[in-house]
Each structure stands twice: as C-alpha cells, then as structure tokens.
Enzyme design. Structure first.
Site, PDB file in Angstrom:
ATOM      1  N   HIS A   4     -23.218  -6.979 -13.808  1.00 19.80           N
ATOM      2  CA  HIS A   4     -21.767  -6.847 -13.940  1.00 19.80           C
ATOM      3  C   HIS A   4     -21.464  -5.367 -14.220  1.00 19.80           C
ATOM      4  O   HIS A   4     -22.253  -4.686 -14.877  1.00 19.80           O
ATOM      5  CB  HIS A   4     -21.335  -7.711 -15.134  1.00 19.80           C
ATOM      6  CG  HIS A   4     -19.863  -7.895 -15.280  1.00 19.80           C
ATOM      7  ND1 HIS A   4     -19.035  -6.894 -15.733  1.00 19.80           N
ATOM      8  CD2 HIS A   4     -19.065  -8.964 -15.051  1.00 19.80           C
ATOM      9  CE1 HIS A   4     -17.794  -7.344 -15.784  1.00 19.80           C
ATOM     10  NE2 HIS A   4     -17.782  -8.603 -15.367  1.00 19.80           N
ATOM     11  N   ASP A  61     -27.140  -8.320 -21.779  1.00 14.65           N
ATOM     12  CA  ASP A  61     -25.788  -8.844 -21.602  1.00 14.65           C
ATOM     13  C   ASP A  61     -25.899 -10.361 -21.702  1.00 14.65           C
ATOM     14  O   ASP A  61     -26.389 -11.016 -20.781  1.00 14.65           O
ATOM     15  CB  ASP A  61     -25.236  -8.405 -20.243  1.00 14.65           C
ATOM     16  CG  ASP A  61     -23.852  -8.995 -19.973  1.00 14.65           C
ATOM     17  OD1 ASP A  61     -23.381  -9.816 -20.790  1.00 14.65           O
ATOM     18  OD2 ASP A  61     -23.258  -8.640 -18.946  1.00 14.65           O
ATOM     19  N   GLN A 113     -22.926 -14.542 -20.446  1.00 20.04           N
ATOM     20  CA  GLN A 113     -22.983 -15.787 -19.679  1.00 20.04           C
ATOM     21  C   GLN A 113     -24.060 -16.732 -20.213  1.00 20.04           C
ATOM     22  O   GLN A 113     -24.286 -17.791 -19.637  1.00 20.04           O
ATOM     23  CB  GLN A 113     -23.254 -15.495 -18.192  1.00 20.04           C
ATOM     24  CG  GLN A 113     -22.174 -14.700 -17.490  1.00 20.04           C
ATOM     25  CD  GLN A 113     -20.854 -15.451 -17.328  1.00 20.04           C
ATOM     26  OE1 GLN A 113     -20.771 -16.646 -17.590  1.00 20.04           O
ATOM     27  NE2 GLN A 113     -19.821 -14.743 -16.917  1.00 20.04           N
ATOM     28  N   LYS A 124     -15.293 -16.563 -23.473  1.00 18.79           N
ATOM     29  CA  LYS A 124     -16.133 -17.363 -22.580  1.00 18.79           C
ATOM     30  C   LYS A 124     -16.806 -18.512 -23.337  1.00 18.79           C
ATOM     31  O   LYS A 124     -17.483 -19.340 -22.738  1.00 18.79           O
ATOM     32  CB  LYS A 124     -17.202 -16.487 -21.923  1.00 18.79           C
ATOM     33  CG  LYS A 124     -16.645 -15.407 -20.990  1.00 18.79           C
ATOM     34  CD  LYS A 124     -17.768 -14.722 -20.263  1.00 18.79           C
ATOM     35  CE  LYS A 124     -17.363 -13.398 -19.652  1.00 18.79           C
ATOM     36  NZ  LYS A 124     -16.354 -13.508 -18.591  1.00 18.79           N
ATOM     37  N   CYS A 153     -16.849  -8.336 -10.291  1.00 19.73           N
ATOM     38  CA  CYS A 153     -17.268  -7.117 -11.019  1.00 19.73           C
ATOM     39  C   CYS A 153     -18.746  -6.823 -10.807  1.00 19.73           C
ATOM     40  O   CYS A 153     -19.421  -6.353 -11.730  1.00 19.73           O
ATOM     41  CB  CYS A 153     -16.947  -7.211 -12.503  1.00 19.73           C
ATOM     42  SG  CYS A 153     -15.200  -7.440 -12.845  1.00 19.73           S
TER      43      CYS A 153
END
Lengths: 441, 150
Positions: A142, A221, A224, A247, A387
């Site tokens: 991303h 990251d 997710q 999220k 993105c």
C-alpha cells in the site's frame, strides 16, 4: 476450508451478530451486500455507544490538571490503551496512539529522518541512516508503507530496494532474500496484502532478516491483519507494527503504532509539542519515554475509548473464529471466481490460504464499469488501484475489483457478489459465444 | 436494471468500442494530457487547426480508461471536428453544465447532438470525472491554441 460453514462465528450465528450493527439491523433483508470492509468496516452499536457515553459523561482533558474529572478521563484513556495493547499482543508502553496506520508508519519513518539529522542524541543513533544504506519494501505495498520510505531515502541518501512480486502479485522468503544485504536498515511489508489477500509468513521472514541483515528494523503494516486474525505483535519478532481503528469496527481518526519498548524510547518524536516532554527551556526540550513522547497535543480520547470497545467486541467473538469465518468466505469466493469465464483472480490460487478478500480483473471491462454494475446489483465493492499502483503495474492492469469480508459478512452476500460478477461481461457486450453468464436478481 | 441502462445507453457502449479518433495526430497545434489519479484513467488529446488557426481541422486522442471515459472521447471527436475554437468552447461549457445537473433539466441537443447520451452520467457523481476527462483535455488544448494564436 471447503465444507466449513461460515454462517456461524464461535457461539453466534452471523445473522444474529449482524443485529449488533445498526447499518444492517435497520436496513433489513434488502441491505446491499457490503463487501468493502478492507477499506472501512461497519461499527456495532456498543462501539458508538461507548464513544457517546464518554462524550456525554466523562469528557475532560487527559494527563494535565488536577481535577477528579481529569483523573477519570485519564484512567479511561490509559485503560483503553491497556485493552488494545492486550488485544494486539503489546506491552502497554509499547502502544502509541496514532491517527491511523498511515500515520503510525510515518511516525517511524519521520523519527528515523530526525535521527539521521542528528536529533535524539546518542540513543537515537541506531536509527540514523547514511548514504548507501538500504530500505527494503515490497512491490505489493500500500502507498502508506511505500511513500514514507521513499521520502526517508530522499532525505538521507539511503536507497530503496524493492522485493518483486510474481504474475499473481505474490512474493515470499526467496524474493526477500534476493534483496537483503548487510546494509539493509529497514524491511517494510504488510502481514496481509490489501489487494491480493496474501498472508506473509511473518516469523519466517523476520528470522531471515535477522540472519542476513542484523542492522535492519522490521516494520509490519498490520492494518489488514489486526482486525481479522489473532495478533501477538511482541511474539512476532517485528520491531514496529501499524494498524487502524476504522478497519477493526472502531472509529476513524484513531490507530496504533506498536514498537518494542527499547526502540520507542529511543526513537525521536517527529511531532512535538505539549504532553510529550519532561523539561523544557527556551533552547531545549527533553522528552518522556514512550508512549507519551509521541502523543503531542490534545488526544482523540473518545475515539480511543471506542476503539477499546471494538477490541473487546472482537475479543469476545474470538479472533481465531473471526479468521476461520473470513477464510471460509474467501475460499468460497476464490473457488467461484476461478470458475467464471473471462475473470482473472489475483493473489493465491483457490485452495491456498488467503485472507478474507479477493481481487479480480474482468477481461475487456474496466474495473470502474465492473464496480458500477455490481453497485446497481446491490453489491458494494472497491474498484481502483487500492493505493497500490506499483503492484497493479506489475500485474499489467490499472485497476482491479476487490470484495472483502468481515465478521458480519454472510455466505449469501459473497454469493450475490459472485452471481453479479458473472453477469458483467454479458452486460458490456464482451462475453464470448456460449459463455455461461450469471443472472442479476 | 433501468438505472444502469440509463447510464450505459447503447450509444455509449457502442462508442466505447468504436473509439472514434483513437490514435496519434501529426503536426498538432496543441496537446494536453489528463490523468485521473483515483482510477488511473489517462488520455492525451491533440488538435490540428486550419491555416487561419480558427477551426479544429482534426482532433485525436490516445488513452486508457473505463467505458464512460473512452465513449465520451469518441463522442467528443464526432461533435468537434470542423468546429471553430469558439463553437468548441461553447459545447464544452454545455457538456459540463449537463454533467453537473445531477440528472435535472433537459440537455441542449442542438449543441451537444449525440453527446446528450451522457446526461445519465450526471446522476452518478463518482463517474462525472470519467465523462469529463477528454473534454477537459480538449479545453486545455483550446486554451493553448488561443495563446499561440495571440
């Protein structure tokens, strides 16, 4: 995953659980299938209630003043930190509030830029970069986990070294090993790709980095992964990790940066101001240890309190169950998509493990037209480059169509997605003769 | 799916495949590249003028994008070839007004001819930019051409 039911989640039926969410409860049976949770998830009423309860009865500053109200507000604020820290497997001092995952990643990159400029004293020198040092990022990242590192390279003379993906957008230890060197100082990757649904083997990758690049920091990251599967960030061995509240059934404007305590205490705070300091003179400031050294200015306390409620809600569902539910839905989607003529599945092929999302390319139909058609059929998906332009370039497309699941997603919703997707090529007049196409209800 | 058929009228689907004016153009008097970062659609418009610099002798474009943006560029070429710079500017203004109407009013068929098929796009705010892509590019070309003409 085949044959595994996804209409229950732990002890609860998904149909019942959906009633916890006003958006589904009030829309009834004709609600559109919301398959864009990888962008923003819906919120249960108790998360909204927690925020309102704080604002109506406990609103006061935190960490300043001497009133009882400040004491209560501060306790709620720090208790929320402890709750969320436990949820992600971090120590309390290892969780810094950030606006979102993007902001959290920027805190690390900008802190390293400050260290490279000589700020932060001797203890920060471990973060200082020099010309020729190497920053490793994955081609699939991303933009939030790419651009901060590009800027850091530009500021310091470090060099960006990309990990390449294959034709499906996948990579692994071999591709990482190809770019690691003794000069590697940062290795940044997502635990779950927001486009491919690929699950990075974090422990294996961390071990590889430690062996080949002992000076490197591993930056994960996790935006997710934290909302969708069990997380134990401290045990994972990474140095930093970032996640977003919106999220994980929580509010916008709040997220977290995990960092190992010794690292956070040494990383210069890129944003400075009130609340971050110990002693200030006209010429100089000294900073608190983590986490408060990074939390400059008035904090988003009501969002913090609500995020802790979201973490409790997910914890009660059980993250292992959440992961099982979403993996079953993803497997169902991946298998069905693979059968559709003229539709290309990105990411792991059917039968391989993937997180709860699928992205597809429909031959001869632009993703925006696909999204428009699905929207009209009552299926909300995301279209575009998500993105992740470098990944799409590597795949040879400008845009893909993504469907993503969360705790409240039903089999019926993913089946409606598949049915509608099957009708796209016929509607746009590009279906081949004899091509079996789905019917939109 | 009447809503969707209002958006993707047959004439639009036809234009998205026919792509009139898709290709390079030699000796262009003006050229402009437009990019939509939200979807990655891009398009380069080129125009050639007559000797007096008053009239669009030929226009052509190269680009990649969704069916709305490609069809819109194709319809634009049909409408604009042979127009004076002023006539072209007037039609761009009318097209923009139609797309900002959110489905209201009646488009000016005398000015826009087949391009009135894009009236339905105005109800889809996320797609207005797609339809405008080539028109904005042509508008920039006209500005450049006028500046050169002095």
């Amino acid at each position: 995953m085949e044959g595994m039911s996804s209409d229950t989640l732990g002890a609860r039926r998904v149909a019942d659980l959906r009633l916890d969410f006003p958006v589904f409860r009030d829309a009834g049976e004709h609600a559109p299938a919301y398959l864009d949770s990888a962008a923003t998830s819906q919120r249960p009423a108790r998360v909204l209630d927690a925020e309102r309860e704080y604002l109506e009865h406990h609103l006061a500053p935190v960490h300043r003043g001497a009133s009882a109200a400040v004491g209560r507000s501060t306790t709620l604020f720090e208790d929320a930190r402890a709750t969320v820290a436990r949820f992600v497997g971090a120590g309390e001092r290892e969780l810094v509030w950030a606006e979102n995952a993007t902001d959290a990643l920027n805190i690390v990159a900008l802190g390293m830029a400050d260290a490279s400029a000589g700020l932060g004293g001797a203890e920060a020198s471990r973060f200082a970069l020099h010309p020729g040092d190497e920053l490793v990022v994955v081609e699939a990242e991303h933009h939030a986990n790419l651009i901060p590192w590009q800027r850091l390279a530009a500021r310091t003379g470090a060099v960006l070294r990309p990990v390449r993906v294959d034709a499906r957008g996948l990579w692994g230890p071999a591709e990482l090993a190809a770019v690691l060197s003794p000069r590697t100082r940062v290795v940044a990757f997502a635990e779950v790709s927001n486009v491919t649904g690929f699950l990075a083997p974090v422990a294996e990758l961390v071990a590889l980095v430690r062996e080949r690049s002992p000076e490197a920091l591993v930056v994960l990251d996790a935006c997710q992964s934290v909302p969708h599967r069990p997380s134990d960030l401290a045990a994972s061995g990474v140095d930093f990790a970032a996640f977003s509240g919106h999220k994980m059934l929580g509010p916008n404007g709040i997220g977290g940066l995990y960092g190992r305590a010794e690292l956070l205490d040494a990383l210069p705070p890129a944003r400075t101001g009130g609340s971050t300091i110990t002693r200030v003179t006209l010429e100089h400031a000294e900073f608190l240890p983590a986490p408060h050294r990074f939390e400059a200015g008035t904090q988003p306390v009501s969002q913090v309190v609500a995020l802790a409620e979201a973490a409790r809600y997910l914890d009660e569902l059980g993250m292992a169950e959440v992961a099982r539910h979403e993996s079953a839905l993803a497997a169902r989607m991946a298998e069905a998509v693979a059968e559709l003529p003229g539709v290309r599945l990105i990411g792991p092929p059917p039968g391989e493990e993937r997180a709860g999302l699928v992205s597809v390319v429909v031959d001869d139909v632009h993703a925006h037209d696909v999204g428009q058609y699905l929207d009209e059929a009552g299926v909300v998906v995301r279209v575009g480059h998500h993105c992740a332009q470098p990944l799409h370039r590597a795949l040879g497309v400008t845009a893909t169509t993504r469907a993503s699941a969360h705790v409240y997603t039903t089999e019926d919703e993913v089946d409606r997605f598949i049915d509608a997707l099957g009708g796209v090529r016929r509607f746009f007049g590009v279906a081949g003769a004899g091509e079996q196409t789905g019917v939109v209800a | 799916m009447s809503g969707l058929e209002g958006l993707y009228q047959q004439i639009i689907l036809d234009h998205s495949k026919a792509r009139h004016g898709d290709g390079p153009l030699e000796h262009a008097a003006a050229e402009h590249h437009e990019y939509n970062p939200t979807c990655g659609d891009e398009l380069t418009m080129r125009i050639r003028l007559d000797d007096a610099g008053e009239r669009i002798e030929e226009l052509a474009w190269q680009g990649d994008g969704c069916s709305i943006s490609m069809a819109s560029a194709s319809a634009l070429v049909d409408l604009m070839a042979g127009r004076t710079l002023e006539e072209a500017g007037e039609r761009i203004d009318a097209f923009r007004a139609m797309l900002r109407s959110q489905g209201a009013g009646e488009p000016d068929e005398e000015l826009l001819e087949d391009a009135i098929a894009f009236h339905g796009v105005s109800k889809y705010v996320m797609r207005v930019k797609c339809a405008m892509l080539s028109w904005v590019a042509l508008e920039a070309c006209l500005t450049e051409a006028r500046a050169t003409r002095g």
